[in-house]
Design an enzyme around this catalytic site. Sequence first.
Site, mmCIF file in Angstrom:
data_model
loop_
_atom_site.group_PDB
_atom_site.id
_atom_site.type_symbol
_atom_site.label_atom_id
_atom_site.label_comp_id
_atom_site.label_asym_id
_atom_site.label_seq_id
_atom_site.Cartn_x
_atom_site.Cartn_y
_atom_site.Cartn_z
ATOM 1 N N ASP A 30 -5.323 -6.356 5.979
ATOM 2 C CA ASP A 30 -6.511 -5.621 5.542
ATOM 3 C C ASP A 30 -7.628 -6.627 5.252
ATOM 4 O O ASP A 30 -8.760 -6.494 5.719
ATOM 5 C CB ASP A 30 -6.146 -4.832 4.266
ATOM 6 C CG ASP A 30 -7.243 -3.873 3.836
ATOM 7 O OD1 ASP A 30 -8.225 -3.719 4.583
ATOM 8 O OD2 ASP A 30 -7.119 -3.286 2.744
ATOM 9 N N ASP A 84 -10.893 -7.993 7.944
ATOM 10 C CA ASP A 84 -12.287 -7.859 7.533
ATOM 11 C C ASP A 84 -13.001 -9.200 7.631
ATOM 12 O O ASP A 84 -14.156 -9.272 8.052
ATOM 13 C CB ASP A 84 -12.381 -7.343 6.085
ATOM 14 C CG ASP A 84 -12.568 -5.837 6.036
ATOM 15 O OD1 ASP A 84 -12.295 -5.180 7.055
ATOM 16 O OD2 ASP A 84 -12.974 -5.313 4.982
ATOM 17 N N TYR A 112 0.821 -1.214 0.000
ATOM 18 C CA TYR A 112 0.000 0.000 0.000
ATOM 19 C C TYR A 112 0.858 1.269 0.000
ATOM 20 O O TYR A 112 0.367 2.351 -0.306
ATOM 21 C CB TYR A 112 -0.955 0.024 1.205
ATOM 22 C CG TYR A 112 -2.045 -1.025 1.150
ATOM 23 C CD1 TYR A 112 -2.154 -1.906 0.088
ATOM 24 C CD2 TYR A 112 -2.973 -1.136 2.182
ATOM 25 C CE1 TYR A 112 -3.146 -2.874 0.046
ATOM 26 C CE2 TYR A 112 -3.973 -2.102 2.142
ATOM 27 C CZ TYR A 112 -4.047 -2.973 1.072
ATOM 28 O OH TYR A 112 -5.035 -3.927 1.032
ATOM 29 N N ASP A 156 -3.595 -17.899 2.147
ATOM 30 C CA ASP A 156 -4.772 -18.564 1.572
ATOM 31 C C ASP A 156 -5.348 -19.569 2.563
ATOM 32 O O ASP A 156 -6.568 -19.674 2.736
ATOM 33 C CB ASP A 156 -4.446 -19.224 0.220
ATOM 34 C CG ASP A 156 -3.085 -19.895 0.186
ATOM 35 O OD1 ASP A 156 -2.281 -19.686 1.123
ATOM 36 O OD2 ASP A 156 -2.816 -20.657 -0.766
ATOM 37 N N LYS A 170 3.059 -15.421 2.784
ATOM 38 C CA LYS A 170 2.939 -16.210 1.550
ATOM 39 C C LYS A 170 4.376 -16.590 1.162
ATOM 40 O O LYS A 170 4.862 -16.292 0.061
ATOM 41 C CB LYS A 170 2.230 -15.366 0.479
ATOM 42 C CG LYS A 170 1.850 -16.113 -0.766
ATOM 43 C CD LYS A 170 0.732 -17.116 -0.581
ATOM 44 C CE LYS A 170 0.463 -17.865 -1.876
ATOM 45 N NZ LYS A 170 -0.410 -19.034 -1.691
#
Length: 358
Positions: free
Chosen positions: A247, A251, A142, A223, A191
């Site tokens: 992020d 959520d 980001y 994942d 990851k």
Amino acid sequence: MNYKIAVIPGDGIGPEVVEQTVNVLNCVGDKFNHVFEYEYLLAGGCAIDEKGTALPEETLESCKKADAVLLGAVGGPKWDDPNAKTRPEQALLGLRGGMNLYCNLRPALLYAPLKDASPLKDSIIGDGIDICVVRELTGGIYFGERGREEINGIKGAYDTERYNIEEVRRIAKIGFETAMKRNKKLTSVDKANILESSRLWRSVIEEVAREYPEVEVNHMYVDNAAMQLVRDPRQFDVIVTSNMFGDILSDEASMITGSIGMLPSASLGEGTFGMYEPIHGSAPDIAGKGIANPLATILSASMMLKFSFNLEEEAKLIETSVLKVLENGYRTGDIMSDGMKLVGTKEIGELVLQEILR
Ligand code: NAD
């Protein structure tokens, strides 16, 4: 004791939920003899309208001078043009980056009286969900280099995920410290099977883990973490992860608790300074109707009392008062279920005040 709070109501339901929260803070202040001083500041869409920028310089400067920042929410359809030069979310990135708030703490707690709100089966929820996501907030993709490019006449674009060991170490430490205060279990999500930045992340987590032998650590690919959160959320205590993975996973963790209007967050940096905000957005669909749930913002203020002002007892009183209101059957529309009593933003705020004064 006097505490200076910079208040950014923002857009949509932001001002409505912040108003109730300031009432709660004042009530706690009166009860425990603290003075909370507020400076109201512009950021987000309303700042674009008035000042032409989502984050006016004076807002950032005033926030830096405060002891803590309370934020409602920013954004809305009026400013949603993806091609616009100034967008409300720039205020959030500017505040986090400008105040070096590199850590986002997001507790995802399923309140017992709201068990029915979770989309998960009772057999999965068991005796409850209580996860804390520790998200890196000022690094990674980001904030990395981005741009448009054309290769062989074909238009493209790129973003860059980049971390250095210091950035990972400081968030790792907060992850471990958080785990020490909870159930001493930390899951680091990356990851590392694909990304070099994740391999660095994992090696730093392992290095910091040596300083916390009491904490049980495991590593999980993002994942798999996304699947495990819905398959068996009770396996998690603290999750520490990068900006983008955090992020998304925070959520998801919020969603399994079933109520976006209930969940607070804290963005922290060095020292005790922090910015506190609900995880929800400006909910333009219900703005101005007096039906928004202010409890996420009220609980964010409770986090402020705990993390920035070290007022544990006061923070706890807010939490128990909110729980009592729920136990007494009062609900805003977003958490309403059969047999409960439907109330609006102001009413539920006042019910919390009554519990605090009890
Ligand atoms: P949202 O969180 O605003 O709303 C999602 C849904 O949840 C809506 O149906 C809304 O009515 C409901 N909801 C959210 N908070 C609620 C509350 N306190 N009480 C009752 N219902 C509530 O997300 P969105 O619709 O994707 O985004 C709306 C705007 O908010 C967009 O402009 C987005 O960019 C912005 N946004 C801002 C923040 C922030 O300021 N931190 C975060 C997310 C989204």
